[in-house]
Design a protein around this motif. Structure first.
Motif, PDB file in Angstrom:
ATOM      1  N   TRP A 115       0.863  -1.174   0.000  1.00  0.00           N
ATOM      2  CA  TRP A 115       0.000   0.000   0.000  1.00  0.00           C
ATOM      3  C   TRP A 115       0.901   1.225   0.000  1.00  0.00           C
ATOM      4  O   TRP A 115       1.877   1.280   0.737  1.00  0.00           O
ATOM      5  CB  TRP A 115      -0.890  -0.006   1.246  1.00  0.00           C
ATOM      6  N   MET A 116       0.575   2.194  -0.855  1.00  0.00           N
ATOM      7  CA  MET A 116       1.433   3.378  -0.938  1.00  0.00           C
ATOM      8  C   MET A 116       0.627   4.661  -0.969  1.00  0.00           C
ATOM      9  O   MET A 116      -0.538   4.680  -1.369  1.00  0.00           O
ATOM     10  CB  MET A 116       2.324   3.309  -2.172  1.00  0.00           C
ATOM     11  N   ASP A 117       1.284   5.727  -0.556  1.00  0.00           N
ATOM     12  CA  ASP A 117       0.767   7.081  -0.667  1.00  0.00           C
ATOM     13  C   ASP A 117       0.992   7.485  -2.121  1.00  0.00           C
ATOM     14  O   ASP A 117       2.138   7.503  -2.580  1.00  0.00           O
ATOM     15  CB  ASP A 117       1.512   8.008   0.288  1.00  0.00           C
ATOM     16  N   THR A 118      -0.070   7.795  -2.852  1.00  0.00           N
ATOM     17  CA  THR A 118       0.072   8.066  -4.285  1.00  0.00           C
ATOM     18  C   THR A 118       0.802   9.375  -4.578  1.00  0.00           C
ATOM     19  O   THR A 118       1.342   9.540  -5.667  1.00  0.00           O
ATOM     20  CB  THR A 118      -1.297   8.067  -4.991  1.00  0.00           C
ATOM     21  N   LYS A 122       5.629   6.555  -1.338  1.00  0.00           N
ATOM     22  CA  LYS A 122       6.177   5.800  -0.206  1.00  0.00           C
ATOM     23  C   LYS A 122       5.104   4.887   0.383  1.00  0.00           C
ATOM     24  O   LYS A 122       3.915   5.180   0.316  1.00  0.00           O
ATOM     25  CB  LYS A 122       6.700   6.753   0.857  1.00  0.00           C
ATOM     26  N   SER A 123       5.558   3.797   0.987  1.00  0.00           N
ATOM     27  CA  SER A 123       4.613   2.846   1.571  1.00  0.00           C
ATOM     28  C   SER A 123       3.929   3.450   2.791  1.00  0.00           C
ATOM     29  O   SER A 123       4.492   4.287   3.498  1.00  0.00           O
ATOM     30  CB  SER A 123       5.326   1.552   1.956  1.00  0.00           C
ATOM     31  N   VAL A 124       2.690   3.009   2.997  1.00  0.00           N
ATOM     32  CA  VAL A 124       1.894   3.407   4.160  1.00  0.00           C
ATOM     33  C   VAL A 124       1.267   2.142   4.740  1.00  0.00           C
ATOM     34  O   VAL A 124       1.238   1.097   4.090  1.00  0.00           O
ATOM     35  CB  VAL A 124       0.796   4.442   3.795  1.00  0.00           C
ATOM     36  N   ALA A 125       0.758   2.261   5.945  1.00  0.00           N
ATOM     37  CA  ALA A 125       0.130   1.109   6.600  1.00  0.00           C
ATOM     38  C   ALA A 125      -1.072   0.616   5.797  1.00  0.00           C
ATOM     39  O   ALA A 125      -1.810   1.412   5.209  1.00  0.00           O
ATOM     40  CB  ALA A 125      -0.298   1.482   8.015  1.00  0.00           C
TER      41      ALA A 125
END
Length: 136
Positions: A115-118, A122-125
């Motif tokens: 899962w990433m912040d578009t 960067k990856s996110v929870a």
């Protein structure tokens, strides 16, 4: 396949004549499209739209496929999607590909979904709703 996995979805996809290659069987790249379609159907059924306008979204960071038998047109493939225990920002997915009406396994694959912040890339929870699928 990984022993600790949960079956999440089975989908059926018609093989198109254009999916075949010069050897008269489904091209190896198309298997990844079949796996992708199963993954997108699962995520969208979980209310996670797979669109570029989302603040966070799933991406895959690796993918593999073991081709066991060729698939030929006409046919309908059945893709079974499984996933394992989620990490902080990722979940491992596995795929089994069958031809409808045949019990033999034609291909198996895997993809790690992160899962990433578009905006930042960067990856996110993982979303709690996704994590809850594995809680039961």
């Amino acid at each position: 396949m990984h022993a600790e996995r949960k079956h999440l979805l089975t989908t059926r996809i018609p093989v198109r004549w254009g999916d075949m290659d010069a050897y008269n069987h489904v091209n190896n790249t198309v298997y990844f499209r079949y796996f992708e379609q199963a993954r997108v159907e699962w995520l969208e059924a979980m209310a996670f739209p797979v669109r570029p306008d989302q603040e966070s979204a799933p991406v895959i960071i690796n993918a593999s496929c073991t081709f066991l038998m060729p698939v030929n047109y006409p046919a309908t493939v059945e893709v079974r999607l499984y996933a394992g225990e989620p990490g902080r920002s990722s979940v491992m997915t596995w795929y089994e590909l069958y031809v409808e009406g045949d019990d033999r396994l034609y291909a198996e694959g895997a993809a790690k979904v992160v899962w990433m912040d578009t905006r930042s890339g960067k990856s996110v929870a993982l979303p709690d709703e996704l994590r809850a699928v594995f809680a039961d």
